[in-house]
Scaffold this motif. Structure first.
Motif, mmCIF file in Angstrom:
data_model
loop_
_atom_site.group_PDB
_atom_site.id
_atom_site.type_symbol
_atom_site.label_atom_id
_atom_site.label_comp_id
_atom_site.label_asym_id
_atom_site.label_seq_id
_atom_site.Cartn_x
_atom_site.Cartn_y
_atom_site.Cartn_z
ATOM 1 N N GLU A 105 10.687 18.954 49.397
ATOM 2 C CA GLU A 105 10.075 17.580 50.574
ATOM 3 C C GLU A 105 9.868 16.811 49.245
ATOM 4 O O GLU A 105 9.231 15.384 49.584
ATOM 5 N N ASP A 106 8.806 17.905 48.944
ATOM 6 C CA ASP A 106 7.020 16.825 48.488
ATOM 7 C C ASP A 106 7.217 16.854 47.176
ATOM 8 O O ASP A 106 5.920 16.319 46.647
ATOM 9 N N PHE A 107 8.225 16.434 46.572
ATOM 10 C CA PHE A 107 7.982 16.373 44.632
ATOM 11 C C PHE A 107 8.906 15.387 44.733
ATOM 12 O O PHE A 107 10.337 14.800 45.291
ATOM 13 N N GLU A 108 9.351 14.187 44.238
ATOM 14 C CA GLU A 108 9.998 13.465 43.436
ATOM 15 C C GLU A 108 10.010 13.296 41.373
ATOM 16 O O GLU A 108 9.220 12.733 41.288
ATOM 17 N N PRO A 109 10.891 14.143 41.409
ATOM 18 C CA PRO A 109 10.826 14.612 39.652
ATOM 19 C C PRO A 109 11.313 13.711 38.986
ATOM 20 O O PRO A 109 12.538 13.114 39.784
ATOM 21 N N VAL A 110 11.229 12.366 38.295
ATOM 22 C CA VAL A 110 12.269 11.785 37.267
ATOM 23 C C VAL A 110 12.320 12.144 35.421
ATOM 24 O O VAL A 110 11.163 12.692 35.501
ATOM 25 N N VAL A 111 13.711 12.729 34.748
ATOM 26 C CA VAL A 111 13.678 13.350 34.287
ATOM 27 C C VAL A 111 13.832 11.731 33.212
ATOM 28 O O VAL A 111 14.606 10.224 33.467
ATOM 29 N N VAL A 130 20.006 12.983 22.891
ATOM 30 C CA VAL A 130 19.361 13.879 24.739
ATOM 31 C C VAL A 130 20.276 13.517 25.234
ATOM 32 O O VAL A 130 20.865 14.464 26.384
ATOM 33 N N HIS A 131 20.317 12.085 25.566
ATOM 34 C CA HIS A 131 21.113 11.362 26.771
ATOM 35 C C HIS A 131 22.636 11.522 26.821
ATOM 36 O O HIS A 131 22.820 12.157 27.912
ATOM 37 N N GLU A 132 23.015 12.507 26.592
ATOM 38 C CA GLU A 132 24.555 12.249 26.201
ATOM 39 C C GLU A 132 24.618 14.147 26.685
ATOM 40 O O GLU A 132 25.803 14.508 27.383
ATOM 41 N N ARG A 133 23.320 14.604 25.730
ATOM 42 C CA ARG A 133 23.209 16.311 25.861
ATOM 43 C C ARG A 133 22.431 16.336 27.285
ATOM 44 O O ARG A 133 23.348 17.439 28.442
ATOM 45 N N LEU A 134 22.112 15.929 28.262
ATOM 46 C CA LEU A 134 21.496 15.664 29.759
ATOM 47 C C LEU A 134 22.697 15.474 30.559
ATOM 48 O O LEU A 134 23.214 15.132 31.779
ATOM 49 N N GLN A 135 23.352 14.251 29.896
ATOM 50 C CA GLN A 135 24.625 13.733 30.667
ATOM 51 C C GLN A 135 26.134 14.828 31.066
ATOM 52 O O GLN A 135 26.567 14.950 32.295
ATOM 53 N N GLU A 136 25.797 15.978 30.145
ATOM 54 C CA GLU A 136 27.136 17.375 29.872
ATOM 55 C C GLU A 136 26.373 17.760 31.401
ATOM 56 O O GLU A 136 27.248 18.731 31.706
ATOM 57 N N MET A 137 24.557 17.952 31.489
ATOM 58 C CA MET A 137 24.800 18.598 31.541
ATOM 59 C C MET A 137 24.808 18.719 33.700
ATOM 60 O O MET A 137 24.153 19.448 34.788
ATOM 61 N N GLY A 138 24.552 17.209 33.513
ATOM 62 C CA GLY A 138 24.767 16.286 34.874
ATOM 63 C C GLY A 138 23.461 15.964 35.248
ATOM 64 O O GLY A 138 22.964 16.108 36.580
ATOM 65 N N VAL A 139 22.332 15.490 34.611
ATOM 66 C CA VAL A 139 21.029 15.763 34.488
ATOM 67 C C VAL A 139 20.881 14.244 34.996
ATOM 68 O O VAL A 139 21.301 13.919 33.884
ATOM 69 N N LYS A 140 20.412 14.113 36.518
ATOM 70 C CA LYS A 140 19.846 12.703 36.354
ATOM 71 C C LYS A 140 19.276 11.981 35.195
ATOM 72 O O LYS A 140 17.700 12.709 35.586
ATOM 73 N N HIS A 141 18.613 11.015 34.631
ATOM 74 C CA HIS A 141 18.153 10.202 34.423
ATOM 75 C C HIS A 141 17.770 8.858 33.775
ATOM 76 O O HIS A 141 18.545 8.523 33.542
ATOM 77 N N ILE A 142 16.535 8.928 33.458
ATOM 78 C CA ILE A 142 16.835 6.908 32.788
ATOM 79 C C ILE A 142 16.536 7.064 31.296
ATOM 80 O O ILE A 142 15.552 8.810 30.990
ATOM 81 N N ARG A 143 16.844 6.548 30.926
ATOM 82 C CA ARG A 143 16.513 5.905 28.861
ATOM 83 C C ARG A 143 15.647 5.350 28.971
ATOM 84 O O ARG A 143 15.412 4.054 29.203
ATOM 85 N N LEU A 144 14.481 5.914 27.640
ATOM 86 C CA LEU A 144 12.988 5.168 27.191
ATOM 87 C C LEU A 144 13.116 5.497 26.200
ATOM 88 O O LEU A 144 12.223 4.945 24.949
ATOM 89 N N GLY A 145 14.667 5.167 25.675
ATOM 90 C CA GLY A 145 14.952 5.121 23.907
ATOM 91 C C GLY A 145 15.139 4.169 23.031
ATOM 92 O O GLY A 145 15.517 4.219 22.156
ATOM 93 N N MET A 146 13.815 2.797 23.767
ATOM 94 C CA MET A 146 14.280 1.368 23.509
ATOM 95 C C MET A 146 13.328 1.781 21.601
ATOM 96 O O MET A 146 12.801 1.775 21.675
#
Length: 468
Positions: A105-111, A130-146
């Motif tokens: 309840e006291d953490f807000e993690p972001v990948v 990396v994005h594709e593998r995390l998607q396959e594992m169901g890990v919600k994330h944002i993409r900073l690969g600009m």
């Protein structure tokens, strides 16, 4: 006899004088130019010094701002944590920590996924994988690969994390916007991609490139697997392990759990018989400037011949993610064409396979043996209590105290023929005499209990202490 008029004789004498005077004039001009160069160099040095001073002042201002930003109070809100992920092969080191924070309840993690450039590679990239593998594992994330990494940093700053975890201690692995100095607006934390440092890394140079790296010096907290590991950092780091906590490592329990949960073998099974299953895991340190464990370039043809002549065995290649780029870099060990030809022959065999981009625990669980020249797999495969065969290069750097303990659970052999003979003995029914030593090693690595909860507790207590 040639007659010259007085006027011409006078002109000739003047010309002669001018010619004779030319060396002196050249010397005078040269001296003047030299004096001008000296003055110009002095001016250049002055301006360079002023520019350096200005950069240093800007750096100091940035660091003061970062220090203030990194100590913003957290009371009354969740602790915001960002995990920067470029090394998907090492996701297992932080995956359980991220998942546990999601449930608190006291953490807000972001990948957040970012690009990478491993040794031997010319450009940054790989974020889509990396994005594709995390998607396959169901890990919600944002993409900073600009392509412009600074645009990603702007987004990261807008998130305003209290804590940032990065997967590598080396700035060169990630784009400039995610280098240590640019991230110091948050508390920097580190869980090593390997469970522990098995090597005397201070032997590489004047400063230990791992334990005394700029990243290690800058971190708020470093979470270490073992007490000898803490001592190693204390001995080699300028901060003397003042920022290091002995918590255990999350990867130990996760690999065992995920291995059993997702056991798989990437080579199609023979319906008539079960073939012997071998993982071949070569390291990337091929040259003499780094750790000096890699032997791929010396034995890949021999490995191919073994696979071709051993139809009763499956061999799965799991190369270090930096191996192929180091192997074929300019001035490297083999050409791109030679590597492509080898892989084509390897892939064409019915008893070979390859795995990459992480998710190897299930393959370890399903296999029978590991054959490797190093480094971290020599430890991780022991979690599954199966024979580890270490193809030992004679000039590798020394093992640390922790490394020597881990190596007691592996079979050290000088080459492939000795590895084959050892596997033949085990297949004939001989028990692995190092099985108990492996169990002892795993128990030692688990001695701190739940590493994930230990890390979370340390973060809570560290932030609370700042605000007391």
């Amino acid at each position: 006899m040639l007659y010259l008029s007085r006027k011409k004789r006078k002109a000739a004498r003047q010309l002669k004088c001018n010619v004779e005077a030319m060396p002196q004039r050249f010397d005078d001009i040269s001296s003047q130019l030299t004096a001008l160069d000296v003055r110009q160099n002095e001016q250049n040095l002055y301006f360079q010094q002023q520019l350096h001073n200005l950069h240093q002042q800007l750096h100091n201002v940035k660091q003061i701002g970062n220090l203030i930003a990194a100590r913003q109070p957290v009371a009354g809100r969740k602790i915001k944590v960002v995990f920067l992920v470029h090394h998907i092969e090492a996701w297992d080191s932080i995956a359980d920590l991220y998942q546990s924070m999601l449930e608190k309840e006291d953490f807000e993690p972001v990948v957040a996924t970012i690009n990478r450039r491993f040794p031997g590679e010319a450009t940054y990239g790989f974020e889509p994988v990396v994005h594709e593998r995390l998607q396959e594992m169901g890990v919600k994330h944002i993409r900073l690969g600009m392509e412009n990494s600074w645009a990603g940093l702007d987004i990261l700053k807008a998130i305003a994390p209290d804590i940032i975890f990065r997967q590598s201690p080396w700035d060169n692995d990630v784009p400039a916007a995610f280098h240590t100095d640019e991230l110091r607006f948050a508390r920097l934390c580190y869980v090593s991609y390997a469970v522990l440092n098995m090597l005397e890394t201070e032997a590489i140079g004047k400063e230990d490139p791992v334990s005394d790296s700029y990243w290690y010096r800058s971190c708020w907290h470093i979470f270490e697997a073992t007490e000898p590991g803490v001592e190693h950092i204390s001995h080699n780091s300028a901060r003397a392990a003042q920022n290091v906590l002995h918590t255990g490592h999350p990867k130990v329990r996760r690999l065992v759990r995920e291995g059993a949960k997702s056991s798989r073998w990437p080579v199609p099974e023979d319906k008539e018989r079960r073939r012997v299953r071998i993982i071949w895991a070569p390291h990337h340190s091929l040259d003499t400037r780094w750790f000096r464990f890699g032997m791929f370039h010396l034995m890949y043809k021999e490995m191919l011949e073994w696979a071709q002549t051993a139809p009763d065995m499956d061999i799965v290649l799991h190369a270090h993610p930096a191996l192929f780029s180091v192997l074929t870099a300019e001035g490297g060990f083999i050409t791109q064409a030679e590597l492509a030809a080898f892989l084509a022959e390897w892939d064409a065999l019915p008893n070979t396979g390859r795995i990459a981009a992480g998710n190897y625990a299930g393959v370890m669980h399903a296999s029978d043996y590991l054959v490797s020249d190093g480094i971290s797999f020599l430890m991780e495969y022991q979690f599954f209590n199966k024979p580890v065969i270490f193809l030992e290069r004679p000039d590798h750097i020394a093992f640390s105290e922790s490394g020597e303990k881990i190596i007691e659970g592996v079979h050290r052999v000088p080459g492939l023929e000795a590895a084959k003979a050892l596997i033949a003995r085990f297949e004939a029914g001989e028990a692995d005499p190092l099985a108990q030593k492996q169990k002892d090693n795993v128990a030692w690595l688990n001695a701190q209990g739940d590493a994930v909860e230990n890390i979370i507790t340390a973060i809570r207590e560290g932030i609370a202490a700042e605000q007391a």
